[in-house]
Design a protein around this motif. Sequence first.
Motif, PDB file in Angstrom:
ATOM      1  N   LYS A 147       0.862  -1.196   0.000  1.00  0.00           N
ATOM      2  CA  LYS A 147       0.000   0.000   0.000  1.00  0.00           C
ATOM      3  C   LYS A 147       0.891   1.238   0.000  1.00  0.00           C
ATOM      4  O   LYS A 147       1.082   1.897   1.025  1.00  0.00           O
ATOM      5  CB  LYS A 147      -0.970  -0.027   1.194  1.00  0.00           C
ATOM      6  N   GLU A 180      -9.387  -5.052  -9.665  1.00  0.00           N
ATOM      7  CA  GLU A 180      -9.966  -4.288  -8.562  1.00  0.00           C
ATOM      8  C   GLU A 180     -10.208  -2.870  -9.065  1.00  0.00           C
ATOM      9  O   GLU A 180      -9.916  -2.545 -10.215  1.00  0.00           O
ATOM     10  CB  GLU A 180      -9.023  -4.284  -7.345  1.00  0.00           C
ATOM     11  N   ILE A 207      -8.596  -4.849   3.383  1.00  0.00           N
ATOM     12  CA  ILE A 207      -9.060  -5.270   4.714  1.00  0.00           C
ATOM     13  C   ILE A 207     -10.561  -5.584   4.637  1.00  0.00           C
ATOM     14  O   ILE A 207     -11.035  -6.562   5.214  1.00  0.00           O
ATOM     15  CB  ILE A 207      -8.778  -4.158   5.752  1.00  0.00           C
ATOM     16  N   THR A 208     -11.288  -4.767   3.903  1.00  0.00           N
ATOM     17  CA  THR A 208     -12.725  -5.019   3.738  1.00  0.00           C
ATOM     18  C   THR A 208     -12.950  -6.283   2.917  1.00  0.00           C
ATOM     19  O   THR A 208     -13.867  -7.065   3.193  1.00  0.00           O
ATOM     20  CB  THR A 208     -13.393  -3.808   3.057  1.00  0.00           C
ATOM     21  N   THR A 244     -12.721   0.557   2.708  1.00  0.00           N
ATOM     22  CA  THR A 244     -12.870   1.093   4.064  1.00  0.00           C
ATOM     23  C   THR A 244     -13.957   2.162   4.157  1.00  0.00           C
ATOM     24  O   THR A 244     -14.745   2.160   5.097  1.00  0.00           O
ATOM     25  CB  THR A 244     -11.511   1.647   4.518  1.00  0.00           C
TER      26      THR A 244
HETATM   27  C1  PLP Z   1      -6.201  -0.357  -4.990  1.00  0.00           C
HETATM   28  C2  PLP Z   1      -7.065  -0.576  -3.804  1.00  0.00           C
HETATM   29  N1  PLP Z   1      -7.759  -1.723  -3.693  1.00  0.00           N
HETATM   30  C3  PLP Z   1      -8.569  -1.961  -2.651  1.00  0.00           C
HETATM   31  C4  PLP Z   1      -8.725  -1.039  -1.631  1.00  0.00           C
HETATM   32  C5  PLP Z   1      -9.642  -1.347  -0.481  1.00  0.00           C
HETATM   33  O1  PLP Z   1      -8.895  -1.692   0.638  1.00  0.00           O
HETATM   34  P1  PLP Z   1      -9.486  -1.596   2.105  1.00  0.00           P
HETATM   35  O2  PLP Z   1     -10.677  -2.508   2.141  1.00  0.00           O
HETATM   36  O3  PLP Z   1      -8.378  -2.063   2.965  1.00  0.00           O
HETATM   37  O4  PLP Z   1      -9.876  -0.171   2.313  1.00  0.00           O
HETATM   38  C6  PLP Z   1      -7.999   0.156  -1.679  1.00  0.00           C
HETATM   39  C7  PLP Z   1      -8.117   1.132  -0.588  1.00  0.00           C
HETATM   40  O5  PLP Z   1      -7.533   2.160  -0.578  1.00  0.00           O
HETATM   41  C8  PLP Z   1      -7.155   0.390  -2.785  1.00  0.00           C
HETATM   42  O6  PLP Z   1      -6.437   1.529  -2.881  1.00  0.00           O
END
Ligand code: PLP
Length: 282
Positions: A147, A180, A207-208, A244
């Motif tokens: 990330k 995604e 995470i979600t 999130t």
């Molecule tokens: C590329 C990408 N995929 C998926 C997500 C979703 O991740 P999370 O559920 O941890 O917020 C994010 C969140 O910023 C993202 O930047």
Amino acid sequence: MRAIASINGECLPLAEARVPALDRGFLFGDAVYEVIRVYRGKPFLFEEHLARLRRSLDAIRLPYTDFDGLRQRVLRVIREHGFQEAIVYIQITRGSDVSRHHVFPEHPVPLEFFYVEEFHDHLEAQREHGVRVITHPDWRWQRCDIKSTNLLPNVLAAQAAREAGAYEALLYLPDGTLLEGSRTSCFAVLGGKLLTAPAAPNILPGITRALVLRLARQQGVAVEERVFRVADLPHVTELFLTGTTSEILPIVQVDNQVIGNGQPGPITRSLQRAYRQLVDAL
Ligand SMILES: Cc1ncc(COP(=O)(O)O)c(C=O)c1O
């Protein structure tokens, strides 16, 4: 919007927060980050986000270890400033050197930046009725599981979606594989199974996403971590985004393709209810 920042432990209003121009996060995107949702003053899935932050830091060999201090500092800002519905943004950079060099500083001093900001959730109607998205080529690098703050391809895809009047851009590989969104994970129901791209270096392990996989399995939904493609969309009966701040967001149209009957489907609805129950029990 009310927002309080902390830079290396020093608190100040976000609008007054400054970092050095030689900070490697600014020069090279040599930094990793997290975004955490706070409901009724309580961070949701905080430990999961801190664990992913640790993995991202390890992956870029950034020697930051003060997770206990960070956790306490974040909780203190939430508490002392009375934040209820909020987001926490955390960014750790490899700090500054005396001048600009690609290679790591010999003795890097990481910079810890976070802020807590009031969050107004404007997505309730979209969670109920669903959103439109576009497809967009995936122009990102080969370690999307980290990330990192290198988000230019995500920024360009999100902007293309905005200009098309869509909520999000689904990123696809040259063979049509949908991975995604620019800032969300993506799930499809195809042949009665719930599919999402497998955790691999070409996606962020959301995470979600992990929570939704767990909830779906608990509900007895057939789940497979397997990719689906643009060519599958006419046969997809449900499609949704997770993230999130997005939580679970139904998609009812991709480019010109209507998904299913154009309404959020039953698996999506049932997962949304389970998600809400967890948040309410926080
Ligand atoms: C590329 C990408 N995929 C998926 C997500 C979703 O991740 P999370 O559920 O941890 O917020 C994010 C969140 O910023 C993202 O930047």
